[in-house]
Design an enzyme around this catalytic site. Structure first.
Site, PDB file in Angstrom:
ATOM      1  N   ALA A 218      -8.124  -3.175  -2.127  1.00 49.29           N
ATOM      2  CA  ALA A 218      -7.196  -3.538  -3.251  1.00 49.29           C
ATOM      3  C   ALA A 218      -7.894  -4.220  -4.225  1.00 49.29           C
ATOM      4  CB  ALA A 218      -6.184  -4.384  -2.437  1.00 49.29           C
TER       5      ALA A 218
ATOM      6  N   ASN B 146      -7.566  -7.570  -5.123  1.00 49.70           N
ATOM      7  CA  ASN B 146      -7.680  -9.016  -5.490  1.00 49.70           C
ATOM      8  C   ASN B 146      -8.862  -9.647  -4.611  1.00 49.70           C
ATOM      9  OD1 ASN B 146      -6.805  -8.046  -2.883  1.00 49.70           O
ATOM     10  ND2 ASN B 146      -5.467  -9.733  -2.442  1.00 49.70           N
TER      11      ASN B 146
ATOM     12  N   PRO C 151     -13.321   1.494  -3.999  1.00 47.39           N
ATOM     13  CA  PRO C 151     -12.809   0.019  -4.552  1.00 47.39           C
ATOM     14  C   PRO C 151     -11.437   0.515  -5.382  1.00 47.39           C
ATOM     15  CG  PRO C 151     -14.877   0.455  -5.422  1.00 47.39           C
ATOM     16  CD  PRO C 151     -14.641   1.557  -4.855  1.00 47.39           C
TER      17      PRO C 151
ATOM     18  N   THR D 127       1.423   2.548  -0.394  1.00 51.81           N
ATOM     19  CA  THR D 127       0.212   3.071  -0.157  1.00 51.81           C
ATOM     20  C   THR D 127      -0.081   3.343   1.414  1.00 51.81           C
ATOM     21  OG1 THR D 127      -0.244   2.460  -2.402  1.00 51.81           O
ATOM     22  CG2 THR D 127      -1.915   3.198  -1.008  1.00 51.81           C
TER      23      THR D 127
ATOM     24  N   GLU E  78      -4.270  -3.050   6.306  1.00 51.82           N
ATOM     25  CA  GLU E  78      -3.856  -4.444   6.043  1.00 51.82           C
ATOM     26  C   GLU E  78      -3.230  -4.251   4.770  1.00 51.82           C
ATOM     27  OE1 GLU E  78      -4.766  -7.128   7.362  1.00 51.82           O
ATOM     28  OE2 GLU E  78      -6.307  -6.561   8.775  1.00 51.82           O
TER      29      GLU E  78
ATOM     30  N   CYS F 255      -2.317 -11.444  -0.337  1.00 54.26           N
ATOM     31  CA  CYS F 255      -1.371 -10.782   0.804  1.00 54.26           C
ATOM     32  C   CYS F 255      -0.684 -11.591   1.597  1.00 54.26           C
ATOM     33  CB  CYS F 255      -2.096  -9.562   1.293  1.00 54.26           C
ATOM     34  SG  CYS F 255      -3.671 -10.305   2.351  1.00 54.26           S
TER      35      CYS F 255
HETATM   36  P1  NDP Z   1      -2.340  -0.163  -3.858  1.00 47.54           P
HETATM   37  O1  NDP Z   1      -1.541   0.013  -2.510  1.00 47.54           O
HETATM   38  O2  NDP Z   1      -1.746   0.047  -5.036  1.00 47.54           O
HETATM   39  O3  NDP Z   1      -3.841   0.110  -3.963  1.00 47.54           O
HETATM   40  C1  NDP Z   1      -4.805  -0.160  -2.800  1.00 47.54           C
HETATM   41  C2  NDP Z   1      -5.950   1.106  -2.603  1.00 47.54           C
HETATM   42  O4  NDP Z   1      -5.433   2.241  -2.307  1.00 47.54           O
HETATM   43  C3  NDP Z   1      -6.413   1.240  -4.109  1.00 47.54           C
HETATM   44  O5  NDP Z   1      -7.910   1.339  -3.997  1.00 47.54           O
HETATM   45  C4  NDP Z   1      -5.740   2.600  -4.508  1.00 47.54           C
HETATM   46  O6  NDP Z   1      -6.407   2.928  -5.689  1.00 47.54           O
HETATM   47  C5  NDP Z   1      -5.782   3.363  -3.156  1.00 47.54           C
HETATM   48  N1  NDP Z   1      -4.793   4.318  -3.273  1.00 47.54           N
HETATM   49  C6  NDP Z   1      -3.504   4.503  -3.808  1.00 47.54           C
HETATM   50  N2  NDP Z   1      -2.756   5.367  -3.542  1.00 47.54           N
HETATM   51  C7  NDP Z   1      -3.625   6.117  -2.355  1.00 47.54           C
HETATM   52  C8  NDP Z   1      -3.268   7.411  -1.615  1.00 47.54           C
HETATM   53  N3  NDP Z   1      -2.354   8.086  -1.996  1.00 47.54           N
HETATM   54  N4  NDP Z   1      -4.310   7.518  -0.779  1.00 47.54           N
HETATM   55  C9  NDP Z   1      -5.422   6.906  -0.717  1.00 47.54           C
HETATM   56  N5  NDP Z   1      -5.718   5.745  -1.434  1.00 47.54           N
HETATM   57  C10 NDP Z   1      -4.574   5.339  -2.207  1.00 47.54           C
HETATM   58  O7  NDP Z   1      -2.763  -1.835  -3.657  1.00 47.54           O
HETATM   59  P2  NDP Z   1      -3.212  -2.865  -4.992  1.00 47.54           P
HETATM   60  O8  NDP Z   1      -4.608  -2.477  -5.388  1.00 47.54           O
HETATM   61  O9  NDP Z   1      -2.219  -3.002  -5.934  1.00 47.54           O
HETATM   62  O10 NDP Z   1      -3.285  -4.316  -4.179  1.00 47.54           O
HETATM   63  C11 NDP Z   1      -2.045  -5.184  -3.785  1.00 47.54           C
HETATM   64  C12 NDP Z   1      -1.694  -4.889  -2.558  1.00 47.54           C
HETATM   65  O11 NDP Z   1      -2.572  -4.826  -1.351  1.00 47.54           O
HETATM   66  C13 NDP Z   1      -0.705  -5.936  -2.141  1.00 47.54           C
HETATM   67  O12 NDP Z   1       0.424  -5.386  -1.646  1.00 47.54           O
HETATM   68  C14 NDP Z   1      -1.231  -6.797  -1.169  1.00 47.54           C
HETATM   69  O13 NDP Z   1      -0.349  -7.387  -0.323  1.00 47.54           O
HETATM   70  C15 NDP Z   1      -1.955  -5.888  -0.484  1.00 47.54           C
HETATM   71  N6  NDP Z   1      -3.111  -6.458   0.278  1.00 47.54           N
HETATM   72  C16 NDP Z   1      -3.178  -6.704   1.728  1.00 47.54           C
HETATM   73  C17 NDP Z   1      -4.227  -7.509   2.253  1.00 47.54           C
HETATM   74  C18 NDP Z   1      -4.371  -7.548   3.756  1.00 47.54           C
HETATM   75  O14 NDP Z   1      -5.279  -7.886   4.084  1.00 47.54           O
HETATM   76  N7  NDP Z   1      -3.149  -7.445   4.445  1.00 47.54           N
HETATM   77  C19 NDP Z   1      -5.174  -8.246   1.561  1.00 47.54           C
HETATM   78  C20 NDP Z   1      -5.146  -7.986   0.148  1.00 47.54           C
HETATM   79  C21 NDP Z   1      -4.029  -7.127  -0.594  1.00 47.54           C
HETATM   80  P3  NDP Z   1      -6.132   2.818  -7.174  1.00 47.54           P
HETATM   81  O15 NDP Z   1      -5.264   1.546  -7.142  1.00 47.54           O
HETATM   82  O16 NDP Z   1      -7.393   2.538  -7.678  1.00 47.54           O
HETATM   83  O17 NDP Z   1      -5.430   3.964  -7.913  1.00 47.54           O
END
Ligand code: NDP
Length: 488
Positions: A151, A153, A177, A232, A250, A284
């Site tokens: 993600a 953050n 990333p 996702t 996560e 998160c």
């Molecule tokens: P996203 O779910 O939008 O994206 C996460 C990652 O997955 C990105 O690198 C994204 O690529 C990639 N991705 C998107 N679609 C697919 C797919 N179909 N297959 C494989 N990879 C894919 O999350 P955000 O980046 O918006 O981050 C915020 C979210 O992350 C929040 O919900 C937060 O709670 C969670 N989070 C959880 C943590 C934990 O440890 N539990 C810690 C930090 C955040 P791209 O965005 O580059 O298109």
């Protein structure tokens, strides 16, 4: 100003590599809206090169003694600490988070993970099982090639939290990333090489979700570890399941924080503020539903308002700044939309809610730390993850009621309780349906403690000895000591 332009978009087989045929995208500094670097999404040939080099490196790496692998990780940790300021500034450019925070929370926690797993991996042994004359023993083996998907953050921390246990166990990693924050993981890849890791052990490929999806379904991949949102997570988990790949998920949360009438109110407010405003609310595990006992709610809100209004929002590179901008224009629009929904559904705006003007940063994605009171369980801001500095305060009367409401969510990442009653503290922690709980503090996640979610918030655990289970598999070897007893 493409001042932060790396040599190329991807880091594969120990070197930067470019393929301009990939879709172009920009890295934007969230405090000014300026483009600071340009990238190309990974093409199939980049993905192929990354996975092939990871497969090669993994065999060589797994053949080392654990103590030798650990030494490389600990050297990488030392380099990260030596360069903390440079890496923290890069983290701030990538995410917009205040330098005051990134100096103590990002590269340093990445280094902690490398140090910890580099240290404990040589203690990761199998067991011997006595079976009369016969016996069996177990060997912990690496999984192979792991894919990490991050993600936006915590780009440095996420790369290190995934790489450290994976590499310690003898795996290789291809890390993608978020395309919103492409800078930091490349530096970690450089540092691994400098620390003595074989080329290809930790590769970084850039791209959007389609690159993550291509990686998650590739037959060369043995494990996928995602940090991202629940939707996702569902997609990546399903894709990984096709090939029966191991996963760590996560995911997001809507975590509750319970403040009882006997709590130290200033500490509880500190916990609520840290659990809602740190990293401009983009954490998160944030405790975004703050349940406050009705008998102290007015006092809590009054002090919370005063202390929230003293938060300094501004230039994230100024070390006096508490709160930088949100990560992107899209995130600013999303958070602003939630604030409007909260108002329209009848929540009371206590403070914030607007976009402060920051001199010299007029095009930055700033939002004031925001508190809503009179929030009810059915309101959108009490149900959906906002991922911005928006705190929802809800009242409650009894412990049973608070717990029932706290657990009434599909998420189960984290939860916290402030109380001076020791029995209640542990009773409440036990009753929380969440993977990570805090008593009289909030959001501390040291590497020694397992971190992860239950319910829809995740599968598996990061950090601690528990993470080793998610990056290794057990082989059992039965040793027959006598004749084979056969009826045939
Ligand atoms: P996203 O779910 O939008 O994206 C996460 C990652 O997955 C990105 O690198 C994204 O690529 C990639 N991705 C998107 N679609 C697919 C797919 N179909 N297959 C494989 N990879 C894919 O999350 P955000 O980046 O918006 O981050 C915020 C979210 O992350 C929040 O919900 C937060 O709670 C969670 N989070 C959880 C943590 C934990 O440890 N539990 C810690 C930090 C955040 P791209 O965005 O580059 O298109």
């Amino acid at each position: 100003m493409t001042l932060f332009q790396p040599k190329a978009s991807h880091f594969v087989d120990g070197a930067y590599i470019e393929d301009t045929a990939g879709t172009a995208f920009d890295c934007v500094y969230p405090a000014t809206g300026e483009v600071i670097a340009k990238f190309h999404s990974a093409t199939p040939s980049i993905i192929d090169a990354a996975l092939n080099s990871a497969q090669r490196a993994q065999k060589q790496w797994a053949a080392l003694m654990p103590v030798e692998r650990g030494r490389v990780l600990r050297r990488a940790a030392d380099f990260i600490r030596d360069r903390n300021r440079e890496l923290s500034e890069l983290e701030t450019m990538d995410t917009g988070k205040a330098l005051q925070e990134t100096l103590v929370a990002d590269a340093t926690s990445g280094a902690d993970a490398l140090e910890y797993f580099g240290g404990i991996v040589s203690g990761m042994t199998g067991e011997t099982v006595p079976l009369g004359e016969d016996f069996a023993y177990t060997i912990r083996e690496p999984l192979g090639v792991c894919v990490g998907i991050g993600a936006w953050n915590y780009p440095t921390q996420i790369a290190c939290w995934k790489a450290a246990p994976a590499l310690a166990c003898g795996n290789a990693m291809v890390f993608k990333p978020s395309e919103t924050t492409p800078l930091c993981a490349l530096k970690i890849a450089e540092i691994f090489i400098e620390a003595g890791a074989p080329a290809g052990l930790f590769n970084v490929v850039q791209g959007l979700g389609d690159v993550g999806a291509a990686l998650s379904t590739d037959p060369r991949v043995d494990k996928v570890s995602l940090t991202g949102s629940v939707p996702t997570g569902r997609k990546v988990y399903a894709a990984a399941a096709e090939g029966l790949r191991h996963v760590t998920m996560e995911l997001g949360g809507k975590s509750p924080l319970l403040v009882f009438e006997d709590a130290d109110i200033e500490d509880a407010i500190s916990g609520a503020m840290l659990g809602n405003f740190y990293s401009t609310g983009q954490v998160c595990s944030n405790g975004t539903r703050v349940f406050v006992h009705n008998s102290i709610k007015e006092q809590f809100l009054s002090r919370l308002k005063t202390r929230t209004e003293a938060i300094r929002v501004g230039d994230p590179l100024n070390e006096d700044t508490h709160l930088g901008p949100l990560v992107s224009k899209a995130q600013l629009e999303k958070v602003t939309r939630y604030i409007e929904i909260a108002k329209s559904e009848g929540a009371t705006l206590v403070t914030g809610g607007d976009a402060p003007r920051v001199n010299g940063h007029e095009a930055g994605f700033f939002i004031a730390p925001t508190v809503f009171a009179d929030v009810t369980d059915d309101m959108t801001i009490a149900r959906e993850e906002i991922f911005g500095p928006v705190m929802a305060v809800l009242g409650f009367d009894t412990e049973v009621e608070a717990l029932t409401r706290a657990n009434a969510t599909e998420f189960g990442l984290s939860a916290g309780v402030f109380t001076k009653d020791i029995s209640r503290a542990h009773r409440v922690a036990k009753a929380f349906e969440a993977g990570t709980c805090w008593i009289n503090t909030y959001n501390l996640a040291p590497v020694e403690v397992p971190f992860g979610g239950s319910k829809q918030s995740g599968v598996g655990r990061e950090n601690s000895k528990a993470a080793l289970d998610y990056y290794s598999q057990i082989k059992s070897v039965y040793v027959g000591m006598g004749r084979v007893d056969s009826p045939y």
